[in-house]
Design a protein around this motif. Sequence first.
Motif, PDB file in Angstrom:
ATOM      1  N   VAL A  18      43.232  24.735  48.484  1.00 19.42           N
ATOM      2  CA  VAL A  18      44.540  25.387  48.378  1.00 19.42           C
ATOM      3  C   VAL A  18      44.794  26.296  49.570  1.00 19.42           C
ATOM      4  O   VAL A  18      45.890  26.298  50.150  1.00 19.42           O
ATOM      5  CB  VAL A  18      44.643  26.181  47.055  1.00 19.42           C
ATOM      6  CG1 VAL A  18      45.906  27.037  47.033  1.00 19.42           C
ATOM      7  CG2 VAL A  18      44.655  25.221  45.873  1.00 19.42           C
ATOM      8  N   ARG A  19      43.788  27.063  49.987  1.00 19.20           N
ATOM      9  CA  ARG A  19      43.960  27.960  51.135  1.00 19.20           C
ATOM     10  C   ARG A  19      44.318  27.173  52.402  1.00 19.20           C
ATOM     11  O   ARG A  19      45.175  27.592  53.176  1.00 19.20           O
ATOM     12  CB  ARG A  19      42.669  28.752  51.375  1.00 19.20           C
ATOM     13  CG  ARG A  19      42.314  29.749  50.270  1.00 19.20           C
ATOM     14  CD  ARG A  19      43.121  31.022  50.370  1.00 19.20           C
ATOM     15  NE  ARG A  19      42.735  31.981  49.344  1.00 19.20           N
ATOM     16  CZ  ARG A  19      41.833  32.945  49.512  1.00 19.20           C
ATOM     17  NH1 ARG A  19      41.188  33.073  50.668  1.00 19.20           N
ATOM     18  NH2 ARG A  19      41.573  33.793  48.537  1.00 19.20           N
ATOM     19  N   GLY A  48      35.292  35.501  45.475  1.00 20.65           N
ATOM     20  CA  GLY A  48      36.580  35.073  46.015  1.00 20.65           C
ATOM     21  C   GLY A  48      36.792  33.582  45.852  1.00 20.65           C
ATOM     22  O   GLY A  48      37.933  33.118  45.742  1.00 20.65           O
ATOM     23  N   LEU A  49      35.702  32.820  45.825  1.00 26.04           N
ATOM     24  CA  LEU A  49      35.789  31.371  45.646  1.00 26.04           C
ATOM     25  C   LEU A  49      36.197  30.997  44.226  1.00 26.04           C
ATOM     26  O   LEU A  49      36.634  29.876  43.976  1.00 26.04           O
ATOM     27  CB  LEU A  49      34.447  30.719  45.977  1.00 26.04           C
ATOM     28  CG  LEU A  49      33.994  30.771  47.443  1.00 26.04           C
ATOM     29  CD1 LEU A  49      32.544  30.335  47.561  1.00 26.04           C
ATOM     30  CD2 LEU A  49      34.888  29.898  48.317  1.00 26.04           C
ATOM     31  N   TYR A  50      36.026  31.942  43.295  1.00 30.71           N
ATOM     32  CA  TYR A  50      36.330  31.660  41.885  1.00 30.71           C
ATOM     33  C   TYR A  50      37.621  32.320  41.411  1.00 30.71           C
ATOM     34  O   TYR A  50      37.856  32.418  40.210  1.00 30.71           O
ATOM     35  CB  TYR A  50      35.163  32.109  41.008  1.00 30.71           C
ATOM     36  CG  TYR A  50      33.985  31.167  41.104  1.00 30.71           C
ATOM     37  CD1 TYR A  50      33.917  30.032  40.313  1.00 30.71           C
ATOM     38  CD2 TYR A  50      32.963  31.400  42.011  1.00 30.71           C
ATOM     39  CE1 TYR A  50      32.848  29.149  40.404  1.00 30.71           C
ATOM     40  CE2 TYR A  50      31.888  30.520  42.118  1.00 30.71           C
ATOM     41  CZ  TYR A  50      31.839  29.393  41.318  1.00 30.71           C
ATOM     42  OH  TYR A  50      30.776  28.516  41.424  1.00 30.71           O
ATOM     43  N   LYS A  51      38.453  32.738  42.353  1.00 34.13           N
ATOM     44  CA  LYS A  51      39.749  33.292  41.967  1.00 34.13           C
ATOM     45  C   LYS A  51      40.578  32.234  41.253  1.00 34.13           C
ATOM     46  O   LYS A  51      40.654  31.090  41.689  1.00 34.13           O
ATOM     47  CB  LYS A  51      40.513  33.786  43.203  1.00 34.13           C
ATOM     48  CG  LYS A  51      39.998  35.099  43.775  1.00 34.13           C
ATOM     49  CD  LYS A  51      40.817  35.524  44.974  1.00 34.13           C
ATOM     50  CE  LYS A  51      40.354  36.868  45.500  1.00 34.13           C
ATOM     51  NZ  LYS A  51      41.112  37.277  46.709  1.00 34.13           N
ATOM     52  N   GLY A  52      41.199  32.634  40.157  1.00 36.70           N
ATOM     53  CA  GLY A  52      42.060  31.708  39.426  1.00 36.70           C
ATOM     54  C   GLY A  52      41.330  30.744  38.521  1.00 36.70           C
ATOM     55  O   GLY A  52      41.926  29.807  38.001  1.00 36.70           O
ATOM     56  N   ILE A  53      40.033  30.977  38.288  1.00 35.31           N
ATOM     57  CA  ILE A  53      39.261  30.026  37.473  1.00 35.31           C
ATOM     58  C   ILE A  53      39.648  30.090  35.990  1.00 35.31           C
ATOM     59  O   ILE A  53      39.460  29.130  35.240  1.00 35.31           O
ATOM     60  CB  ILE A  53      37.740  30.282  37.631  1.00 35.31           C
ATOM     61  CG1 ILE A  53      36.958  29.083  37.078  1.00 35.31           C
ATOM     62  CG2 ILE A  53      37.323  31.576  36.948  1.00 35.31           C
ATOM     63  CD1 ILE A  53      35.474  29.137  37.364  1.00 35.31           C
ATOM     64  N   LEU A 113      45.519  32.625  45.924  1.00 36.66           N
ATOM     65  CA  LEU A 113      46.113  33.176  47.136  1.00 36.66           C
ATOM     66  C   LEU A 113      46.185  34.694  47.108  1.00 36.66           C
ATOM     67  O   LEU A 113      46.447  35.325  48.136  1.00 36.66           O
ATOM     68  CB  LEU A 113      47.526  32.601  47.331  1.00 36.66           C
ATOM     69  CG  LEU A 113      47.609  31.092  47.557  1.00 36.66           C
ATOM     70  CD1 LEU A 113      49.061  30.651  47.629  1.00 36.66           C
ATOM     71  CD2 LEU A 113      46.873  30.700  48.832  1.00 36.66           C
ATOM     72  N   GLN A 114      45.965  35.285  45.946  1.00 35.05           N
ATOM     73  CA  GLN A 114      46.047  36.741  45.809  1.00 35.05           C
ATOM     74  C   GLN A 114      44.901  37.419  46.558  1.00 35.05           C
ATOM     75  O   GLN A 114      43.745  37.104  46.361  1.00 35.05           O
ATOM     76  CB  GLN A 114      45.999  37.123  44.325  1.00 35.05           C
ATOM     77  CG  GLN A 114      46.158  38.608  44.071  1.00 35.05           C
ATOM     78  CD  GLN A 114      46.302  38.920  42.595  1.00 35.05           C
ATOM     79  OE1 GLN A 114      47.356  39.352  42.140  1.00 35.05           O
ATOM     80  NE2 GLN A 114      45.241  38.685  41.823  1.00 35.05           N
ATOM     81  N   GLY A 115      45.246  38.348  47.423  1.00 34.44           N
ATOM     82  CA  GLY A 115      44.226  39.096  48.161  1.00 34.44           C
ATOM     83  C   GLY A 115      43.497  38.290  49.198  1.00 34.44           C
ATOM     84  O   GLY A 115      42.313  38.526  49.457  1.00 34.44           O
ATOM     85  N   THR A 116      44.180  37.339  49.844  1.00 37.01           N
ATOM     86  CA  THR A 116      43.553  36.530  50.891  1.00 37.01           C
ATOM     87  C   THR A 116      43.028  37.426  52.013  1.00 37.01           C
ATOM     88  O   THR A 116      43.775  38.211  52.601  1.00 37.01           O
ATOM     89  CB  THR A 116      44.561  35.526  51.476  1.00 37.01           C
ATOM     90  OG1 THR A 116      45.007  34.664  50.425  1.00 37.01           O
ATOM     91  CG2 THR A 116      43.931  34.698  52.588  1.00 37.01           C
ATOM     92  N   GLN A 213      54.328  25.342  44.863  1.00 44.24           N
ATOM     93  CA  GLN A 213      53.881  26.349  43.902  1.00 44.24           C
ATOM     94  C   GLN A 213      53.516  27.665  44.574  1.00 44.24           C
ATOM     95  O   GLN A 213      53.592  28.729  43.949  1.00 44.24           O
ATOM     96  CB  GLN A 213      52.692  25.813  43.096  1.00 44.24           C
ATOM     97  CG  GLN A 213      53.066  24.688  42.143  1.00 44.24           C
ATOM     98  CD  GLN A 213      51.938  24.276  41.225  1.00 44.24           C
ATOM     99  OE1 GLN A 213      50.767  24.338  41.595  1.00 44.24           O
ATOM    100  NE2 GLN A 213      52.273  23.850  40.017  1.00 44.24           N
ATOM    101  N   ALA A 214      53.128  27.600  45.850  1.00 43.54           N
ATOM    102  CA  ALA A 214      52.820  28.828  46.596  1.00 43.54           C
ATOM    103  C   ALA A 214      54.074  29.437  47.212  1.00 43.54           C
ATOM    104  O   ALA A 214      54.063  30.593  47.638  1.00 43.54           O
ATOM    105  CB  ALA A 214      51.794  28.524  47.692  1.00 43.54           C
TER     106      ALA A 214
END
Length: 292
Positions: A18-19, A48-53, A113-116, A213-214
């Motif tokens: 996604v990034r 950070g790799l598990y954001k949105g899990i 994407l939050q806090g990239t 979506q982003a």
Amino acid sequence: VSGAAGVLVGHPFDTVKVRLQVQNVEKPLYRGTFHCFQSIIKQESAFGLYKGIGSPMMGLTFINALVFGVQGNTLRALGEDTPLNQFLAGSAAGAIQCVICCPMELAKTRMQLQGTGEYKLKTKNYKNSLDCLIKIYRKEGLRGINRGMVSTFIRETPSFGFYFLTYDCMTRYLGCEAEDNYVIPKLLFSGGMSGIVSWLSTYPMDVIKSRLQADGVGGVTQYNGILDCFRKSYHEEGWRVFTRGLTSTLLRAFPVNAATFATVTVFLMYMKSEDDLSKCEPGPVIQQPSSL
């Protein structure tokens, strides 16, 4: 269980995908898949790799129930077990699960994407995936939480058709039989290859879906729809934009789908064996004249 395990294994690859798909081409943060992995861990820690899990974890039970249930029942309704019917049954499953898949992936994308680039979030718009969906709904209504539904539908419908068709063809070719000592490795390989073929079949649409979506994150809206997103993305970045994040996607696809398909198939196989396998109807996964 297999779905949850698949998320734990595959989510870091999905975050990287996604990034890479949505980063600014003029000021790219990442040079490629492995650089993206390194940067996220260095700047945001391994978490950070598990954001949105949370979003895929919440939705997986329902999605797996829909996908395998609809595919099996559709195939039985079609009657004859042919490659075309396998594709149609899989496509039907893919189309129906979009109802859950689209909002789930919207929340996942926003959270990823939050806090990239931030080790500790300075501003936290969403506490978790559910909070993300609630805030989007309050601001944009049902239309907002279903952002990207059409692109999700276009991606998922043929993708799941190829998914189940490939699995059926691979298990037939490899001769997956219940008494085979190598049935588990064969099922794992078949499931992994199904995942890869499924993603390759519609990956460009996944890039469009992620971008839609982003879109609007940070208050800036760039696209008016699927065609506008396609035109602008191609015009600004060329055809390579539609392969962004493909490496991490394929690295994730094989182990996740190998585990998912093999677990479901083995579970059904042993459940049937307890109730006179010879009298049972074919299951929803491997529809073929074999002892499996």
